[in-house]
Design an enzyme around this catalytic site. Structure first.
Site, PDB file in Angstrom:
ATOM      1  N   CYS A 104      10.357 -22.186  15.087  1.00 45.38           N
ATOM      2  CA  CYS A 104       9.164 -21.416  14.738  1.00 45.38           C
ATOM      3  C   CYS A 104       8.364 -22.275  13.785  1.00 45.38           C
ATOM      4  CB  CYS A 104       9.556 -20.097  14.066  1.00 45.38           C
ATOM      5  SG  CYS A 104       8.137 -19.171  13.418  1.00 45.38           S
ATOM      6  N   GLU A 161       4.446 -20.096  19.838  1.00 38.66           N
ATOM      7  CA  GLU A 161       5.266 -21.138  20.443  1.00 38.66           C
ATOM      8  C   GLU A 161       4.417 -21.869  21.481  1.00 38.66           C
ATOM      9  OE1 GLU A 161       7.782 -22.536  19.625  1.00 38.66           O
ATOM     10  OE2 GLU A 161       9.154 -21.163  18.602  1.00 38.66           O
TER      11      GLU A 161
END
Length: 242
Positions: free
Chosen positions: A2, A114
């Site tokens: 992340c 993402e």
């Protein structure tokens, strides 16, 4: 991993979501749609005053720098390499072991980004990565499992609070975007996770359960999020289907 996320929460909304004691930890927060490593971001921690054995820990809100700086670090630059900690090994890694034992946190987020790497282009160049914004279908606040640490900046003679976000294997619905994802905690696990009192490692690891499939939506968004200087609600607007 992340590497970027968004939060538009205020101290008041985080108080409602996490039952924070704002009387002792009120923090002025601004919406940030492009939180990147080294930025300050809100985290929820647990504290105990006096007796460590009675009741639930008091939840407090503070801002910390994203990218954990171990107490033994010579300078803060190491934090840029420690924005994430793998949940599978977090209890063993020297950089995270102490924080995992005593300084666990919740990192609130509206959603995270993402990047999907497609097929190589015809000319052999690397594929253009498409960013996706991943957020709860019900609009709730995500509670990403995190760790925090204190580091003394001796030149400035001040303490720096930093944090990292735990990751896990992506659930099936999101695995096509990226193989890793943040690890989220459910409300029933908050007290145990935030409690700084000593706990068995196996007991803590048992709280780190991957999210159930189907809870999150992933939508393609503009590549404007690639530039950390861009910051606004337009970053999370879904692209047209084509």
């Amino acid at each position: 991993m992340c590497g970027r996320y968004a939060t538009t929460q205020t101290s008041a909304t985080l108080h409602q979501a996490f039952e924070i004691d704002l009387a002792n930890s009120f923090v002025e927060l601004e919406a940030d749609y492009n939180i990147a490593p080294t930025k300050l971001a809100p985290v929820v921690i647990g504290r105990r005053d006096g007796d460590v054995s009675g009741g639930a820990p008091q939840r407090e809100l503070l801002t910390a720098r994203w990218g954990l700086i171990p107490s033994w670090a010579k300078d803060p630059s190491i934090g840029s390499r420690m924005i994430n900690a793998r949940s599978e090994t977090v209890a063993e890694k020297p950089s995270f072991k102490k924080a995992f034992a005593r300084r666990r946190a919740l990192v609130p987020a509206d959603g995270y980004y993402e990047w999907y790497a497609g097929q190589p282009r015809d000319d052999g160049r690397k594929p253009v990565k498409q960013p996706f914004y991943i957020t709860p279908k019900d609009g709730s606040v995500l509670a990403m499992a995190g760790l925090y640490e204190f580091w003394k900046d001796r030149e400035a003679d001040e303490w720096v609070v930093s944090f990292t976000i735990l990751t896990t294997t992506a659930e099936d619905d999101l695995g096509h975007v990226h193989e890793r994802m943040p690890l989220f905690l459910e409300p029933q696990a908050y007290d145990e996770w935030l409690d700084p009192a000593p706990r068995q490692t196996d007991e803590l690891l048992g709280l780190l359960v991957p999210a159930a499939p189907g809870r999150l939506d992933a939508v393609a968004v503009s590549t404007a999020v690639n530039n950390v200087r861009n910051n606004g609600p337009e970053l999370i607007v879904p692209l047209a289907p084509e």
